[in-house]
Enzyme design. Structure first.
Site, PDB file in Angstrom:
ATOM      1  N   TYR A 128      -1.874  36.106  -5.021  1.00 50.18           N
ATOM      2  CA  TYR A 128      -2.330  35.054  -4.122  1.00 50.18           C
ATOM      3  C   TYR A 128      -1.193  34.097  -3.782  1.00 50.18           C
ATOM      4  CZ  TYR A 128      -4.853  31.080  -2.216  1.00 50.18           C
ATOM      5  OH  TYR A 128      -5.272  30.063  -1.395  1.00 50.18           O
TER       6      TYR A 128
ATOM      7  N   LYS B 242       0.580  33.519  -0.057  1.00 45.45           N
ATOM      8  CA  LYS B 242       0.619  32.230   0.640  1.00 45.45           C
ATOM      9  C   LYS B 242       2.055  31.755   0.872  1.00 45.45           C
ATOM     10  CE  LYS B 242      -3.727  31.737   1.374  1.00 45.45           C
ATOM     11  NZ  LYS B 242      -4.264  31.775   2.752  1.00 45.45           N
TER      12      LYS B 242
END
Length: 265
Positions: A156, A160
């Site tokens: 994750y 990002k």
């Protein structure tokens, strides 16, 4: 600024930050193309928006953007309907919270496709038209997770970081074109994100989706770029990571996202 009567595409629009983008854009008189997997939630939101804003145009398109072909199929549908997209809000995304070796490889692939692949694919298909018209913009939702590696959220945070880097590069490429590009980096926000991870963490200081979307739209309006972090505490934390040794940064990040201990029944 996105103008009244223009059209915005919002992904992940069925709840959370995406829903708030839809509501706040609708209040400005911006027509909407709402994209998410959950058709029931999308239709409920559409009904509410049309009741509140009777002249608003709202198109619902259900799609699973974790599928590699979804972005191309969506843009083909948009072309077929004759919709001119003035603003793209790439909000859809999800995270997982496990040691990487314990992750399901197929779920990891879906996470990367949704958070990165489809975001790039939609941007690649819709940005050229904006540049040709000399107006419009792209707002990509990154995260404060973009500013440091996070053990137990390795994929994750990396996804990002990709979104932030990609968006800031686009900002540099499009300056002076009339097209605005912005990365919005929220911290912990009261959305279904935590429900999807299956873990309870970062329980204090969460922002509301309404606040986060508002920060993003105000920064977009002002031409702020290439990125904005929502909330003073989040900005201080994101900037503070630059001054920590890499090892200390990761230890702090891991502690910050440590799952809450469950109490025995």
């Amino acid at each position: 600024m996105i103008e009244t009567g223009s059209t915005a595409v919002v992904t992940g629009a069925s709840s959370g930050i995406g829903e708030q983008f839809a509501r706040q854009l609708a209040a400005r008189g911006v027509n909407l193309v709402l994209i998410a997997r959950n058709e029931v939630r999308l239709q409920s939101l559409t009904d509410q928006l049309k009741t509140a804003h009777r002249d608003l145009g709202v198109t619902v398109m259900t799609a699973d953007l974790s599928v590699p072909t979804a972005a191309a199929e969506l843009t083909e549908k948009l072309t077929a309907t004759g919709v001119t997209v003035d603003m793209l809000v790439n909000n859809a995304g999800f995270g997982s919270h496990n040691l990487f070796v314990d992750e399901d490889p197929d779920n990891v692939a879906r996470e990367i496709q949704l958070n990165c692949g489809s975001l790039v694919a939609l941007t690649a298909r819709l940005l050229p038209g904006m540049l040709a018209r000399g107006r419009g913009g792209v707002l990509n939702v990154a995260s404060t997770a973009a500013f440091q590696p996070i053990p137990t959220m390795a994929v994750y945070a990396a996804s990002k970081a990709f979104v932030l880097s990609f968006t800031e590069a686009l900002w540099g490429e499009t300056r002076g074109s009339g097209v605005r590009v912005l990365a919005l980096c929220p911290g912990a926000t009261e959305t279904r994100f935590f429900e999807v991870t299956g873990k309870e963490f970062m329980t204090h200081g969460r922002q509301t989706p309404e606040l986060v979307a508002g920060v993003g739209l105000r920064a977009f309006d002002s031409g702020h770029g290439p990125s904005v972090v929502s909330g003073l505490a989040n900005r201080m934390l994101a900037n503070g990571y630059r001054f920590l040794p890499r090892g200390a940064m990761m230890r702090f990040a891991r502690t910050n996202v440590r799952a809450a201990r469950t109490q025995p029944a």
